[in-house]
Design an enzyme around this catalytic site. Structure first.
Site, PDB file in Angstrom:
ATOM      1  N   GLU A 116     -11.773  13.232  97.776  1.00  0.00           N
ATOM      2  CA  GLU A 116     -10.616  13.628  96.966  1.00  0.00           C
ATOM      3  C   GLU A 116      -9.649  14.522  97.743  1.00  0.00           C
ATOM      4  O   GLU A 116      -8.799  15.178  97.138  1.00  0.00           O
ATOM      5  CB  GLU A 116     -11.057  14.329  95.673  1.00  0.00           C
ATOM      6  N   HIS A 139     -12.101  20.853  91.661  1.00  0.00           N
ATOM      7  CA  HIS A 139     -12.320  19.704  90.781  1.00  0.00           C
ATOM      8  C   HIS A 139     -13.762  19.719  90.303  1.00  0.00           C
ATOM      9  O   HIS A 139     -14.665  20.019  91.074  1.00  0.00           O
ATOM     10  CB  HIS A 139     -12.013  18.410  91.547  1.00  0.00           C
ATOM     11  N   HIS A 141     -16.610  18.293  86.783  1.00  0.00           N
ATOM     12  CA  HIS A 141     -16.871  17.394  85.647  1.00  0.00           C
ATOM     13  C   HIS A 141     -17.521  18.178  84.501  1.00  0.00           C
ATOM     14  O   HIS A 141     -18.643  17.866  84.099  1.00  0.00           O
ATOM     15  CB  HIS A 141     -17.820  16.266  86.062  1.00  0.00           C
ATOM     16  N   GLU A 169      -8.384  33.454  73.223  1.00  0.00           N
ATOM     17  CA  GLU A 169      -7.904  33.754  74.574  1.00  0.00           C
ATOM     18  C   GLU A 169      -7.130  32.590  75.213  1.00  0.00           C
ATOM     19  O   GLU A 169      -6.410  32.802  76.192  1.00  0.00           O
ATOM     20  CB  GLU A 169      -9.087  34.113  75.471  1.00  0.00           C
ATOM     21  N   HIS A 210     -12.887  11.499  83.420  1.00  0.00           N
ATOM     22  CA  HIS A 210     -13.483  11.792  84.726  1.00  0.00           C
ATOM     23  C   HIS A 210     -13.797  13.289  84.883  1.00  0.00           C
ATOM     24  O   HIS A 210     -14.938  13.650  85.155  1.00  0.00           O
ATOM     25  CB  HIS A 210     -12.543  11.309  85.847  1.00  0.00           C
TER      26      HIS A 210
END
Ligand code: 2HA
Ligand code: ZN
Length: 271
Positions: A116, A139, A141, A169, A210
């Site tokens: 990525e 990144h 998941h 918040e 994703h």
């Protein structure tokens, strides 16, 4: 030369990956992090004239020539970063041609940076245009955020608004909201370009079905953004199937945003 394994940026990456793994957000080789480093700081630990290998980037990163990043490795598990950072992480510098990465340390089993990297470096370029202090692209998941993708419209305004309603918040932590991309093939320059386009406007970008991207000045800041979204998504998933009898109202969100002095997406409220 000091031992790079003790460098604050390596220690932070080890701790961060271990933490994210333990939260269940980064199964197997899921997730990746890139963290832009200061040349002087890296110079205390590595000989900056010694390039171990050159690795083609596969895209144009001219805007980042000379910049140094510590990056998680492709196919590598967050679970294993702490025990073997030299194999699972690498420190790269963008070469003068803008198309090659110079490996300064790491990927010791012959590996390379995350698949990525296009999304990461293109996001760094986009964020640096908005915030010159930005250093981290992360990144992951996260479980509930991903679960929410299957039962909630993948619409930026609606997705953001629902999360803002879930924890007091939220509007203070991510007043700029969340960018959302539809499902797209990952590991490509196209998803990288789409992510970077969203990053001009948002510090958080959901990749439909994703995962999520978060950015910040530090690992803590990027992590804290994703963590707050994930907490709100968890509350949503715990309550979405139940009758809602209370909520944080839009007027109350305005009150919060004004009290904490944050510049929020007014168009994401229904006032
Ligand atoms: O690096 O998470 O998006 C593994 C991934 C791909
Ligand atoms: Zn992923």
């Amino acid at each position: 030369m000091k031992n790079v394994l003790n460098a604050p940026f390596v220690v932070e990456m080890r701790r961060c990956c271990a933490n994210m793994y333990r939260l269940g957000w980064d199964e197997r080789n899921g997730g990746n992090i890139s963290y832009m480093l200061n040349e002087d700081e890296v110079g205390e630990y590595l000989d900056l004239d010694k390039v171990i290998r050159e690795i083609p980037l596969g895209f144009d990163a001219t805007a980042l020539i000379g910049k140094i990043f510590i990056v998680t490795g492709t196919g590598k598990y967050f679970k294993n970063v702490d025990a073997d950072p030299a194999c699972n992480l690498g420190i790269i510098r963008i070469a003068p041609d803008g198309k090659t990465a110079e490996l300064l340390w790491g990927y010791e089993d012959g590996g390379k940076f995350t698949s990525e990297l296009p999304a990461h470096l293109m996001s760094h370029i986009a964020r640096l245009g908005v915030d010159p202090e930005n250093r981290v692209v992360m990144h992951s998941h996260p479980t509930h955020t991903l679960a929410m993708n299957y039962v909630h419209p993948l619409d930026e305004k609606k997705f953001t608004h629902t999360l803002w309603e879930m924890c007091t918040e939220c509007i203070v932590v991510f007043p700029d909201g969340i960018g959302v991309l539809p499902w797209m093939l990952c590991g490509t320059n196209s998803i990288g370009e789409a992510t970077a386009e969203k990053m001009k406007e948002f510090r958080l970008v959901v990749w439909g079905m994703h995962g999520i991207y978060g950015v910040g000045k530090s690992l803590d800041e990027a992590f804290g953004l994703i963590e707050t979204v994930e907490k709100a998504a968890e509350i949503y998933m715990l309550t979405a199937h139940l009758p809602r009898i209370n909520t944080i109202k839009d007027e109350e969100m305005v009150e919060l945003a004004e009290f904490f002095g944050v510049n929020y997406r007014k168009d994401f409220l229904n006032l």
